[in-house]
Design a protein around this motif. Structure first.
Motif, PDB file in Angstrom:
ATOM      1  N   GLU A 159       0.885  -1.153   0.000  1.00 34.49           N
ATOM      2  CA  GLU A 159       0.000   0.000   0.000  1.00 34.49           C
ATOM      3  C   GLU A 159       0.930   1.212   0.000  1.00 34.49           C
ATOM      4  O   GLU A 159       1.502   1.565   1.028  1.00 34.49           O
ATOM      5  N   LEU A 160       1.091   1.801  -1.177  1.00 36.68           N
ATOM      6  CA  LEU A 160       2.065   2.880  -1.350  1.00 36.68           C
ATOM      7  C   LEU A 160       1.672   4.125  -0.575  1.00 36.68           C
ATOM      8  O   LEU A 160       2.528   4.838  -0.063  1.00 36.68           O
ATOM      9  N   GLU A 161       0.402   4.396  -0.525  1.00 35.21           N
ATOM     10  CA  GLU A 161      -0.165   5.470   0.287  1.00 35.21           C
ATOM     11  C   GLU A 161      -1.573   5.012   0.607  1.00 35.21           C
ATOM     12  O   GLU A 161      -2.057   4.045   0.002  1.00 35.21           O
ATOM     13  N   PRO A 162      -2.245   5.632   1.544  1.00 37.75           N
ATOM     14  CA  PRO A 162      -3.571   5.142   1.930  1.00 37.75           C
ATOM     15  C   PRO A 162      -4.504   4.959   0.721  1.00 37.75           C
ATOM     16  O   PRO A 162      -4.746   5.889  -0.042  1.00 37.75           O
ATOM     17  N   GLY A 163      -4.935   3.713   0.531  1.00 35.81           N
ATOM     18  CA  GLY A 163      -5.872   3.393  -0.536  1.00 35.81           C
ATOM     19  C   GLY A 163      -5.262   3.142  -1.893  1.00 35.81           C
ATOM     20  O   GLY A 163      -5.971   2.860  -2.852  1.00 35.81           O
ATOM     21  N   LEU A 164      -3.947   3.195  -2.021  1.00 38.05           N
ATOM     22  CA  LEU A 164      -3.271   3.001  -3.305  1.00 38.05           C
ATOM     23  C   LEU A 164      -2.425   1.726  -3.216  1.00 38.05           C
ATOM     24  O   LEU A 164      -1.427   1.682  -2.503  1.00 38.05           O
ATOM     25  N   PHE A 165      -2.834   0.704  -3.964  1.00 40.48           N
ATOM     26  CA  PHE A 165      -2.222  -0.613  -3.852  1.00 40.48           C
ATOM     27  C   PHE A 165      -1.409  -0.955  -5.102  1.00 40.48           C
ATOM     28  O   PHE A 165      -1.771  -0.573  -6.213  1.00 40.48           O
ATOM     29  N   ALA A 166      -0.312  -1.680  -4.890  1.00 37.96           N
ATOM     30  CA  ALA A 166       0.558  -2.078  -5.992  1.00 37.96           C
ATOM     31  C   ALA A 166       1.205  -3.414  -5.651  1.00 37.96           C
ATOM     32  O   ALA A 166       1.134  -3.886  -4.516  1.00 37.96           O
ATOM     33  N   ALA A 167       1.843  -4.001  -6.652  1.00 38.11           N
ATOM     34  CA  ALA A 167       2.589  -5.233  -6.412  1.00 38.11           C
ATOM     35  C   ALA A 167       3.706  -4.929  -5.423  1.00 38.11           C
ATOM     36  O   ALA A 167       4.192  -3.800  -5.349  1.00 38.11           O
ATOM     37  N   ARG A 168       4.122  -5.917  -4.671  1.00 40.39           N
ATOM     38  CA  ARG A 168       5.175  -5.687  -3.681  1.00 40.39           C
ATOM     39  C   ARG A 168       6.457  -5.249  -4.366  1.00 40.39           C
ATOM     40  O   ARG A 168       6.768  -5.683  -5.459  1.00 40.39           O
ATOM     41  N   GLY A 169       7.151  -4.310  -3.760  1.00 36.47           N
ATOM     42  CA  GLY A 169       8.395  -3.799  -4.302  1.00 36.47           C
ATOM     43  C   GLY A 169       8.216  -2.671  -5.303  1.00 36.47           C
ATOM     44  O   GLY A 169       9.189  -2.165  -5.836  1.00 36.47           O
ATOM     45  N   THR A 170       6.964  -2.268  -5.563  1.00 34.95           N
ATOM     46  CA  THR A 170       6.715  -1.177  -6.510  1.00 34.95           C
ATOM     47  C   THR A 170       7.045   0.153  -5.836  1.00 34.95           C
ATOM     48  O   THR A 170       6.568   0.423  -4.741  1.00 34.95           O
ATOM     49  N   PRO A 171       7.836   1.012  -6.487  1.00 39.59           N
ATOM     50  CA  PRO A 171       8.139   2.322  -5.890  1.00 39.59           C
ATOM     51  C   PRO A 171       6.944   3.257  -6.005  1.00 39.59           C
ATOM     52  O   PRO A 171       6.075   3.072  -6.851  1.00 39.59           O
ATOM     53  N   LEU A 172       6.924   4.263  -5.175  1.00 42.20           N
ATOM     54  CA  LEU A 172       5.870   5.274  -5.212  1.00 42.20           C
ATOM     55  C   LEU A 172       5.960   6.022  -6.538  1.00 42.20           C
ATOM     56  O   LEU A 172       7.039   6.455  -6.924  1.00 42.20           O
ATOM     57  N   PRO A 173       4.843   6.161  -7.270  1.00 39.23           N
ATOM     58  CA  PRO A 173       4.904   6.819  -8.574  1.00 39.23           C
ATOM     59  C   PRO A 173       5.231   8.305  -8.424  1.00 39.23           C
ATOM     60  O   PRO A 173       4.867   8.939  -7.454  1.00 39.23           O
ATOM     61  N   THR A 174       5.901   8.843  -9.442  1.00 33.25           N
ATOM     62  CA  THR A 174       6.245  10.270  -9.427  1.00 33.25           C
ATOM     63  C   THR A 174       5.249  11.086 -10.222  1.00 33.25           C
ATOM     64  O   THR A 174       5.247  12.293 -10.149  1.00 33.25           O
ATOM     65  N   GLU A 175       4.404  10.418 -11.014  1.00 29.71           N
ATOM     66  CA  GLU A 175       3.364  11.145 -11.746  1.00 29.71           C
ATOM     67  C   GLU A 175       2.006  10.563 -11.389  1.00 29.71           C
ATOM     68  O   GLU A 175       1.909   9.451 -10.883  1.00 29.71           O
ATOM     69  N   ARG A 176       0.960  11.309 -11.697  1.00 30.86           N
ATOM     70  CA  ARG A 176      -0.393  10.924 -11.335  1.00 30.86           C
ATOM     71  C   ARG A 176      -0.862   9.768 -12.212  1.00 30.86           C
ATOM     72  O   ARG A 176      -0.784   9.821 -13.431  1.00 30.86           O
TER      73      ARG A 176
END
Length: 187
Positions: A159-176
């Motif tokens: 969970e990269l940020e509250p409510g935003l889910f990604a595969a494990r090891g995925t970095p936080l996106p820099t664009e929307r």
């Protein structure tokens, strides 16, 4: 005027009627009592059986235990329950480790991990519901979110940020990403 003999007969008949009524109530209550005793008996048997299953399962010395050792420690029908992997007390979603593949997960959880693994951007719960062909009604999405949180807790997804889910090891996106608010993804 009524004679004393007629009055006595009337009272005897009323007493007999009341006795018959009370016996009917006793029969009804006896039937209810027998039914409730049956329910209690089944519950007691269930408690005993579950205690046997759990104690037999706890007799297993751990994941490296040999099935022959388990068979020796459990007897009768309990041995079969332990050897076949009784779901009682077993985590259906194990904690992720390098030696585990997504195939160990129940299909509904495995689908989530696979969708996120193939996704280009992190996804929100309602987007995942849509991708899986599930209802996107608010109450259904909230129930689905608990599955996502369970996968996060057990380290299968992030969970990269509250409510935003990604595969494990995925970095936080820099664009929307599509479907994200304007200020999301920029840090």
């Amino acid at each position: 005027m009524v004679s004393w003999l007629e009055e006595l007969e009337r009272r005897e008949a009323a007493a007999r009627d009341r006795i018959a009524e009370l016996r009917g109530q006793i029969d009804e209550l006896t039937a209810l009592l027998v039914e409730q005793e049956g329910v209690l008996s089944r519950l007691e048997i269930t408690r005993e059986t579950m205690g046997e299953i759990l104690s037999a399962a706890s007799a297993v010395s751990g994941p490296g235990a040999d099935k022959d050792e388990v068979a020796e420690s459990a007897n009768g029908p309990m041995a079969e329950a332990v050897l076949t992997g009784s779901p009682v007390g077993v985590r259906l979603v194990p904690t992720w480790s390098a030696e585990l593949e997504a195939e160990v997960l129940p299909s509904s959880y495995r689908d989530i991990v696979e969708i996120l693994g193939d996704a280009v951007h992190p996804m929100r719960a309602h987007q995942l519901c849509a991708a899986l062909g599930l209802s996107t009604d608010k109450n259904k999405v909230e129930g689905f979110r608990s599955k996502l949180k369970r996968l996060v807790e057990r380290d299968w997804i992030a969970e990269l940020e509250p409510g935003l889910f990604a595969a494990r090891g995925t970095p936080l996106p820099t664009e929307r990403a599509p479907g994200q608010p304007e200020d999301a993804g920029r840090r």
